[in-house]
Design a protein around this motif. Structure first.
Motif, mmCIF file in Angstrom:
data_model
loop_
_atom_site.group_PDB
_atom_site.id
_atom_site.type_symbol
_atom_site.label_atom_id
_atom_site.label_comp_id
_atom_site.label_asym_id
_atom_site.label_seq_id
_atom_site.Cartn_x
_atom_site.Cartn_y
_atom_site.Cartn_z
ATOM 1 N N GLU A 1 0.824 -1.216 0.000
ATOM 2 C CA GLU A 1 0.000 0.000 0.000
ATOM 3 C C GLU A 1 0.854 1.261 0.000
ATOM 4 O O GLU A 1 0.602 2.194 -0.760
ATOM 5 N N VAL A 2 1.871 1.261 0.860
ATOM 6 C CA VAL A 2 2.719 2.454 0.946
ATOM 7 C C VAL A 2 3.412 2.713 -0.391
ATOM 8 O O VAL A 2 3.466 3.848 -0.873
ATOM 9 N N PHE A 3 3.919 1.649 -1.004
ATOM 10 C CA PHE A 3 4.660 1.853 -2.245
ATOM 11 C C PHE A 3 3.742 2.172 -3.419
ATOM 12 O O PHE A 3 4.122 2.899 -4.330
ATOM 13 N N ALA A 4 2.533 1.620 -3.381
ATOM 14 C CA ALA A 4 1.613 1.890 -4.490
ATOM 15 C C ALA A 4 1.054 3.301 -4.377
ATOM 16 O O ALA A 4 0.842 3.981 -5.384
ATOM 17 N N ASP A 5 0.810 3.750 -3.162
ATOM 18 C CA ASP A 5 0.159 5.036 -2.991
ATOM 19 C C ASP A 5 0.763 5.756 -1.791
ATOM 20 O O ASP A 5 0.157 5.830 -0.720
ATOM 21 N N PRO A 6 1.988 6.278 -1.948
ATOM 22 C CA PRO A 6 2.641 6.920 -0.807
ATOM 23 C C PRO A 6 1.881 8.161 -0.364
ATOM 24 O O PRO A 6 1.438 8.961 -1.200
ATOM 25 N N ALA A 7 1.721 8.320 0.941
ATOM 26 C CA ALA A 7 0.956 9.439 1.461
ATOM 27 C C ALA A 7 1.848 10.651 1.712
ATOM 28 O O ALA A 7 1.390 11.781 1.697
ATOM 29 N N HIS A 8 3.126 10.408 1.958
ATOM 30 C CA HIS A 8 4.014 11.510 2.326
ATOM 31 C C HIS A 8 4.922 11.897 1.160
ATOM 32 O O HIS A 8 5.372 11.035 0.409
ATOM 33 N N ASP A 9 5.183 13.188 1.051
ATOM 34 C CA ASP A 9 6.045 13.698 -0.020
ATOM 35 C C ASP A 9 7.396 13.018 -0.050
ATOM 36 O O ASP A 9 7.922 12.680 -1.108
ATOM 37 N N TYR A 10 7.970 12.819 1.147
ATOM 38 C CA TYR A 10 9.311 12.266 1.204
ATOM 39 C C TYR A 10 9.332 10.848 0.639
ATOM 40 O O TYR A 10 10.270 10.470 -0.066
ATOM 41 N N THR A 11 8.306 10.053 0.953
ATOM 42 C CA THR A 11 8.242 8.696 0.409
ATOM 43 C C THR A 11 8.204 8.750 -1.117
ATOM 44 O O THR A 11 8.857 7.959 -1.800
ATOM 45 N N ARG A 12 7.432 9.706 -1.631
ATOM 46 C CA ARG A 12 7.360 9.837 -3.091
ATOM 47 C C ARG A 12 8.724 10.186 -3.666
ATOM 48 O O ARG A 12 9.140 9.621 -4.678
ATOM 49 N N THR A 13 9.448 11.112 -2.992
ATOM 50 C CA THR A 13 10.780 11.470 -3.466
ATOM 51 C C THR A 13 11.693 10.254 -3.484
ATOM 52 O O THR A 13 12.417 10.007 -4.450
ATOM 53 N N LEU A 14 11.639 9.481 -2.405
ATOM 54 C CA LEU A 14 12.477 8.280 -2.314
ATOM 55 C C LEU A 14 12.170 7.322 -3.445
ATOM 56 O O LEU A 14 13.062 6.794 -4.102
ATOM 57 N N LEU A 15 10.884 7.102 -3.661
ATOM 58 C CA LEU A 15 10.493 6.149 -4.692
ATOM 59 C C LEU A 15 10.910 6.639 -6.070
ATOM 60 O O LEU A 15 11.335 5.857 -6.919
ATOM 61 N N GLY A 16 10.822 7.952 -6.277
ATOM 62 C CA GLY A 16 11.199 8.510 -7.574
ATOM 63 C C GLY A 16 12.698 8.467 -7.808
ATOM 64 O O GLY A 16 13.161 8.556 -8.942
ATOM 65 N N ALA A 17 13.479 8.342 -6.724
ATOM 66 C CA ALA A 17 14.927 8.394 -6.855
ATOM 67 C C ALA A 17 15.535 7.028 -7.131
ATOM 68 O O ALA A 17 16.738 6.913 -7.286
ATOM 69 N N VAL A 18 14.721 5.985 -7.169
ATOM 70 C CA VAL A 18 15.268 4.651 -7.436
ATOM 71 C C VAL A 18 15.892 4.638 -8.826
ATOM 72 O O VAL A 18 15.227 4.983 -9.793
ATOM 73 N N PRO A 19 17.186 4.310 -8.921
ATOM 74 C CA PRO A 19 17.825 4.361 -10.235
ATOM 75 C C PRO A 19 17.164 3.386 -11.206
ATOM 76 O O PRO A 19 16.710 2.325 -10.815
ATOM 77 N N GLY A 20 17.118 3.790 -12.439
ATOM 78 C CA GLY A 20 16.473 2.944 -13.444
ATOM 79 C C GLY A 20 15.052 3.391 -13.721
ATOM 80 O O GLY A 20 14.474 3.041 -14.738
ATOM 81 N N SER A 21 14.502 4.226 -12.796
ATOM 82 C CA SER A 21 13.122 4.630 -12.995
ATOM 83 C C SER A 21 12.990 5.677 -14.091
ATOM 84 O O SER A 21 11.924 5.893 -14.635
ATOM 85 N N THR A 22 14.109 6.347 -14.405
ATOM 86 C CA THR A 22 14.039 7.328 -15.494
ATOM 87 C C THR A 22 15.022 6.935 -16.587
ATOM 88 O O THR A 22 15.783 7.741 -17.072
ATOM 89 N N ARG A 23 14.997 5.683 -16.959
ATOM 90 C CA ARG A 23 15.959 5.157 -17.909
ATOM 91 C C ARG A 23 15.800 5.807 -19.284
ATOM 92 O O ARG A 23 14.698 6.110 -19.713
ATOM 93 N N LYS A 24 16.949 6.002 -19.923
ATOM 94 C CA LYS A 24 16.924 6.503 -21.303
ATOM 95 C C LYS A 24 16.103 5.542 -22.140
ATOM 96 O O LYS A 24 16.427 4.351 -22.238
ATOM 97 N N GLU A 25 15.036 6.021 -22.719
ATOM 98 C CA GLU A 25 14.155 5.066 -23.386
ATOM 99 C C GLU A 25 14.628 4.723 -24.783
ATOM 100 O O GLU A 25 14.694 3.588 -25.185
ATOM 101 N N THR A 26 14.985 5.752 -25.529
ATOM 102 C CA THR A 26 15.394 5.461 -26.903
ATOM 103 C C THR A 26 16.816 5.942 -27.120
ATOM 104 O O THR A 26 17.273 6.880 -26.480
ATOM 105 N N VAL A 27 17.509 5.290 -27.980
ATOM 106 C CA VAL A 27 18.838 5.727 -28.352
ATOM 107 C C VAL A 27 18.685 6.547 -29.621
ATOM 108 O O VAL A 27 18.185 6.055 -30.634
#
Lengths: 531, 315
Positions: free
Chosen positions: A503-529
């Protein structure tokens, strides 16, 4: 023609080869990622390729940079290339910046080492660079020393030094490994922007394929001093051909599907209420580390505790284990409070003490180097039971078996074991007295990925087979989401959010949790070369 | 640069163990070149010191006997190397070789007990203050600083001057006084070293692990801390020993240590230098000087070898 062309590079020390036949190329304005675990030879190859290895190393092969062979170039020639045409960013910004020299001068030195410039020009250029790497109020901060900057800011200063002379190539060796997840994300974003703005080539070395995949166009995977796979990042990431790359890409732990129906009701094992803890820095200053912590751990439950360095995770786990004392608040075990607050040294009931055990982060420091494995594992029995010697030996054998180590390890010393084997011994020691709760403080962060995966599985099997509760302290959200039933997010000494992990990871209630989740490497991977 | 100092891939460096029992320790010492050299030198020095009475009997010269007729020429200049006096004679017509051997004996008799005494006192105080922490630790720290701030030679001179009875003879044997004075100055180094080690060890995860298993202070001291402190301390003993021997020589050189006519390396060097007779009889100075050099060299080599062997991280 490629900008950097490494051909059949080999490195050996005292006739022991450590890098074999490594070849790769970096084109202008492209990013190459080099991935491998520690000891795989990735840094060694780069240092050899740029002529940075000391006289003890024997380097074979060729490194063509802009038409010059760097392996055979004279030291003088190399000096003129390094820092001007090739910039370097290393892992630990705190040890690579001079602690006693203001950062403005350190960046200025990179300029004046290669160009004759007057002071005004240098100053103007340094301010420009600091602005560019995102250091706010650059003009005022020129005369500050490295100690006044955080780890991430120091790494930005290092990047400014690397960029000072508009190099054609920047080599970044584990540039974000020493940094927290959110800081890592911002540094990676900065590198990507700079690489695009300046059109320079970038070589990014990392043990983390996810980090590399965010920036790289091409990737080289190394193991034991050899290249095992290379190619465009999309191909390697989506369709790896070598088994080792597949292993690197696999997550640390596979999530187990939650059983259908209502979540199991777990009787309470440990409860932390209104706990606060601070350290006195001086007579007047008192720095709070934990603030008003409430947390409960059920019987047979795995609770994750996530947060960045300095958030108070380790202090909290030490208090739960009875190694530290809280200032106020209570910690109770099956309804009885066991950590008295406000004392100088913790006094814990022996029964509770043996029911709560700890696994430490550093597998090298958690085993006494002067004692054999047999002695280390016999200690819990000698301390808390009246078992006779032969029985203890039998139990030690069983313990080793339960953590998947061969029985003849009893005669070994910790130095003879690898990091993963040591961590298994540490886990075996924690299990000896059949504890109700194991507190594991970053138990896998010092281990290679393959080993880490095995340790995580071992910890999970403890709960499944013995019903041991686990407080799993980690900064790695991936493991936590796969392993833990519930999770608590710790930020600056406060639990900002807790709940069921999915539940927490699917729908984080706190801003900081969202920041943490967004910072996981690979989440903004270069999509196209781009073609 | 993360990878540079980790073990190269595929190289198995995990085979060395810290040797535990005596025989394996000895075997490992013999294998280490520096330890072998040092051990050999020490054995030679000890044998030479033990052989002093034998040599004296063989050449027929006692350590304090003067042979003004045979060992000094007409103008009172000591003779050089000769078949009767293998290292020549000193200004009083005494045999330099015999005196050097007896002097070596004194050096070892002072140096070894002084360093050992310092080691025992220093380690007990250091480990205790490291484990106890708090006020006790702060007070011992201050005491150590205070002791270290006393100038060794000046303090020793005044203490030794007190050791005179009404008849001008020493009240306590000067050897004992010199041992006590050297130990009184040297224990601080052992205390600092063992305190530092203990403080580091106390915060090691393996000590925390022992605490969570219910270990008391005694267990932590004897099972966790001491086994890691002692090997370092033993190495430091071998490092400190030559310094103690030199300290004895310094005091004797200044005339307050071992009293003439009893020979010690220090007062022999002092005599040779004061009379300037070494210009005509160089062995007057070279004999004791070389002996001192060999002793110091031997123990230094041994201590560095011992450190290699006892280090659990292997070579």
């Amino acid at each position: 023609m490629p900008l950097l062309q490494v051909e059949n590079l080999g490195v050996s020390f005292r006739s022991t080869p450590v890098v074999h036949d490594v070849s790769f190329t970096v084109d202008k304005a492209r990013t190459l990622g080099i991935v491998g675990e520690s000891g795989s030879g990735k840094s060694m190859s780069l240092l050899a390729a740029t002529g940075l290895l000391g006289p003890g190393a024997v380097v074979n092969g060729r490194t063509l940079f802009d038409g010059t062979d760097l392996v055979t170039a004279s030291p003088r020639h190399l000096r003129s290339i390094r820092g001007r045409d090739i910039g370097f960013v290393f892992q630990d910004p705190s040890s690579n910046l001079h602690p006693l020299v203001p950062i403005g001068r350190q960046i200025g030195e990179a300029l004046t080492a290669h160009h004759r410039l007057d002071r005004k020009t240098v100053r103007r250029r340094v301010i420009e660079l600091l602005d560019e790497v995102g250091i706010p109020r650059a003009q005022e901060r020129l005369d500050d020393h490295p100690v006044h900057f955080s780890g991430g800011m120091r790494q930005r200063v290092m990047i400014a030094i690397a960029l000072a002379n508009n190099p054609q190539l920047v080599i970044a060796d584990e540039p974000t490994t020493a940094l927290d997840a959110t800081v890592q994300a911002s540094i990676l974003a900065l590198l990507r922007r700079l690489q695009q703005d300046h059109g320079m080539a970038l070589v990014l070395v990392s043990h983390d394929l996810a980090v590399v995949s965010e920036l790289a166009d091409d990737v080289v995977v190394m193991r034991s001093g050899r290249v095992v796979e290379s190619g465009p990042v999309d191909r390697v990431y989506n369709a790896p051909t070598h088994s080792y790359t597949v292993e690197l890409l696999e997550p640390l732990a596979q999530p187990v599907a939650a059983p259908a129906g209502p979540r199991p009701e777990r009787p309470e094992l440990v409860r932390i209420e209104n706990l606060t803890k601070g350290f006195r820095i001086s007579r007047k200053e008192h720095r709070p580390v934990l603030w008003d912590i409430d947390l409960r751990i059920g019987e047979g439950e795995i609770v994750g505790l996530v947060g960045e360095s300095g958030s108070g995770k380790s202090t909290l786990s030490r208090i739960v284990t009875g190694l530290d004392v809280a200032d106020t608040g209570t910690v109770s075990f099956r309804g009885t409070s066991y950590v008295a607050s406000g004392k100088r040294r913790p006094v814990v009931d022996p029964q509770v003490r043996r029911s709560i055990q700890m696994v430490f982060q550093d597998p090298y420091g958690s085993l006494n180097p002067r004692r054999k494995i047999a002695q280390i594992l016999a200690a819990p029995f000698e301390l808390s039971t009246d078992l006779p010697g032969p029985q203890i030996r039998r139990r030690v054998g069983e313990l080793l078996e339960s953590v998947g180590l061969p029985g003849d390890f009893v005669d070994r010393y910790p130095v003879q074991l690898s990091g993963g084997q040591r961590q298994r011994v540490a886990i075996a020691r924690a299990l000896a007295l059949d504890p109700a709760l194991v507190v594991a403080d970053e138990p896998v962060s010092a281990l290679d990925k393959t080993t880490a995966r095995q340790i995580v599985e071992l910890l999970r099997s403890l709960r499944d087979e013995r019903g041991t509760s686990l407080l799993f302290v980690s900064h790695d959200l991936g493991v936590v989401s796969a392993l833990c039933d519930r999770v608590a997010v710790l930020h600056d000494g406060v639990i900002v959010e807790q709940g069921y992990t999915d539940e927490v990871f699917a729908d984080p209630a706190h801003d900081y949790t969202r920041t943490l989740l967004g910072a996981v490497p690979g989440s903004t991977r270069k999509e196209t070369v781009d073609a | 640069m993360p990878d540079l100092w980790t073990e190269p891939a595929g190289v198995d460096t995990l085979t060395d163990t810290p040797p535990r029992n005596g025989r394996r320790l000895f075997a490992a010492l013999v294998e280490d070149r520096s330890a072998r050299l040092g051990l050999g030198t020490i054995v030679l020095v000890v044998l030479a010191a033990l052989a002093a009475p034998l040599v004296a009997a063989l050449v027929g010269h006692g350590a304090t006997e003067q042979f003004r007729e045979t060992a000094l020429d007409a103008s009172g200049i000591p003779i050089g190397l000769s078949s009767g006096f293998w290292l020549g004679a000193d200004g009083e017509g005494r045999d330099v070789l015999v005196r050097t051997l007896y002097g070596t004996q004194i050096s070892l008799l002072v140096g070894i007990p002084a360093t050992t005494l310092a080691m025992v006192i220093g380690t007990i105080i250091g480990v205790a203050s490291g484990l106890a922490g708090g006020i006790f630790d702060r007070v011992t720290g201050q005491v150590i600083d205070m002791v270290l701030s006393f100038p060794f030679v000046v303090t020793a001179l005044s203490l030794l001057a007190l050791n005179r009875g009404a008849d001008g003879r020493p009240v306590v044997s000067p050897i004992v006084v010199v041992v006590v004075i050297i130990a009184a100055f040297t224990w601080t180094y052992f205390a600092r070293l063992s305190r530092g080690l203990t403080v580091t060890l106390r915060s090691c995860p393996f000590v925390d692990a022992a605490v969570t298993l219910g270990a008391g202070r005694r267990w932590i001291l004897f099972r966790e801390v001491l086994p890691n402190v002692l090997p370092v301390i033993v190495v430091y003993w071998a490092v400190q020993l030559p310094a103690s021997i030199v300290a004895e020589a310094t005091l004797s050189f200044l005339g307050v240590g071992i009293q003439a006519p009893t020979p010690s390396l220090g007062n022999m060097i002092a005599d040779a230098q004061r009379t300037s007779l070494y210009q005509v009889q160089p062995w007057y100075l070279l004999g004791p000087a070389i002996a001192l050099f060999v002793i110091v060299l031997g123990f230094n080599a041994f201590s560095s070898g011992l450190r290699n062997v006892l280090d659990p991280k292997g070579r």
